[in-house]
Structures are given as structure tokens and as C-alpha cells.
Design an enzyme around this catalytic site. Sequence first.
Site, PDB file in Angstrom:
ATOM      1  N   TYR A   1       1.007  -0.829   0.071  1.00 48.20           N
ATOM      2  CA  TYR A   1       0.086   0.123  -0.231  1.00 48.20           C
ATOM      3  C   TYR A   1       0.841   1.353   0.081  1.00 48.20           C
ATOM      4  O   TYR A   1       0.236   2.668  -0.388  1.00 48.20           O
ATOM      5  CB  TYR A   1      -1.259   0.218   1.089  1.00 48.20           C
ATOM      6  CG  TYR A   1      -2.048  -1.295   1.558  1.00 48.20           C
ATOM      7  CD1 TYR A   1      -2.315  -1.976   0.246  1.00 48.20           C
ATOM      8  CD2 TYR A   1      -2.951  -1.235   2.442  1.00 48.20           C
ATOM      9  CE1 TYR A   1      -2.657  -3.179   0.434  1.00 48.20           C
ATOM     10  CE2 TYR A   1      -3.817  -2.498   2.386  1.00 48.20           C
ATOM     11  CZ  TYR A   1      -4.140  -2.986   1.176  1.00 48.20           C
ATOM     12  OH  TYR A   1      -5.169  -4.216   1.569  1.00 48.20           O
TER      13      TYR A   1
ATOM     14  N   HIS B   1       0.590 -11.677   2.048  1.00 48.69           N
ATOM     15  CA  HIS B   1      -0.547 -10.931   1.558  1.00 48.69           C
ATOM     16  C   HIS B   1      -0.969 -11.687   0.065  1.00 48.69           C
ATOM     17  O   HIS B   1      -2.618 -11.641   0.291  1.00 48.69           O
ATOM     18  CB  HIS B   1       0.319  -9.708   0.381  1.00 48.69           C
ATOM     19  CG  HIS B   1      -1.161  -8.248  -0.070  1.00 48.69           C
ATOM     20  ND1 HIS B   1      -0.451  -6.785   0.607  1.00 48.69           N
ATOM     21  CD2 HIS B   1      -2.340  -8.617  -0.126  1.00 48.69           C
ATOM     22  CE1 HIS B   1      -1.409  -6.399   0.129  1.00 48.69           C
ATOM     23  NE2 HIS B   1      -2.620  -7.167   0.506  1.00 48.69           N
TER      24      HIS B   1
END
Length: 272
Positions: A47, A105
Site C-alpha cells: 500500500y 498478502h
Amino acid sequence: MLTIEANGARIPALGLGTWELRGRTCARIVEQALTLGYRHIDTAQVYENEQEVGEGLRASRVRRNELFLTTKVWTTHFAPHDLERSTKESLVRLRVSEVDLLLLHWPNSHVPMAETLGALAHAKTLGLARHIGVSNFTVALLDEAVALSPEPLVCNQVEYHPYLDQTKVREACARHGLALVAYSPIAKGKIRNDATLTRIGRAHGKSPAQICLRWLVQQNVVAIPRTSKIERLSENLEVFDFELSDQEMADIFAMGSPEGRMTNFAFAPKWD
């Protein structure tokens, strides 16, 4: 705040997702969320906002032991030494000594899962994370991960909302004692004009988004909606003062489809 317990972790049932939040906006939203009563913040290496999330945490003055903080290791860092190094770099950016939850992730076929899970468990034993888990794992991969992990996994974080049927993943998580954490829980805002959710919302004096989040909470699913609007933060919290009926829950379940994804995963690695 309701908490979901899973393999020793107590995860606040409603948190703030920070995907696509950047810069001062990210720090401001995190600070405001914590001021309003949120105690669960979700970020990730990819991110590119861990530093801003950390700034928001410090500005809120909420005690670290009152906060549940999650970050995720990106797939290019799944080799054992890379995972440890990148996790330490995440902690530096966040300016914390450990995260409460460290996730893989995405699955990555280019590094043996046993090696990656061993490295993830080692990060926990080093004190870099209190708990570990996975994200975007299918049922088969989740079964494999649970069997291979030297330390208990506590969750699988996946896209989940009324348009996407995740029954199989939800059942797999329950079978292993894992929490299911739902990202994109309001389907990127597409639920706001939904007829079914609007009808149910009128009966409770709630918005479609609040009905959607309540539907997840009543399944003991953790929801992490993302918003860049401060007014939405308060609205999302107001889902603990009413209850959906069995029929209302069933009506929302009926909206789901295995093809109901809203997120574009073109950037994600493919499992061979």
C-alpha cells in the site's frame, strides 16, 4: 467494540482498511478513526502508506496496547531472509516494535510455502508480530498452510461482501478455528443503491452500508471498510445497536455469487 477470537488472537470486529489511502489524507483518517473509537487498523507493505499510518497512530495518542495493528508482507519478500528484513522495515515505517497481526498478502508459487510459513512463524518468535495469518488464500491453499505452519494461523483475509459468495472459505476458516477478515466489505460502494439492502435498512433506520457491515458482523466476520471521508467513519461504527433477522440475513446471502468480485487483481501474483 465486539472482538472475534481466533487461535489466541482477539481481533476487533470492525476496523479501518487503508488500501489506496495516501499521504496526509491517510494519516488524518487513521487519526480520526482512532479518536472516534476504532481500535483495528489494517495496512500492507504494497500500500506504500505504512509511514502515514504510523503518523496517524501517534497523532491519535491512543495507547499502543489498546490498538490492533495489521500489516502484510508482499510476495517479493517471501524468501526467509527477505521476509524478516522487510517486516523489520515495516516496523520502522510504522514506528512500532511489533504488529499485532502479520499476514502473507497473497500466495506465491515461486517460493515453497513451507519456507515462507517457517519464516512467518520465525518473525513471530522474534517478537516482530504477536499473531500471524494469510490473505487471499483459497480453501485448498488454506488447508495446506494450516498443516505446514509451525505457529497457529489466526485468519484469512479475503474480499467478502453480499455480492460475493465466500461460503466455502468461511467454512474452511471455521474448521481451522481461524477468523475470516473481509476487505472491500461494502463492495467498493456499489451496495449503496441496492434495493434489498435499502429495504432492510429502512426497517432499521440504517443505511445500506450499515446493513452490509452488520450482516458480516453477525457472521462473526471481521470487516475492514476503507473510507477517505471522515463522516463515513462514524456511520460505519454504528452497527452494534441493532440485529438482522434470520430472514434478512438469508435475503442478503441470496445476493451472493461466486463471480461477484469487485476488486481488480491484475497486479496480484498468480498461483501456478
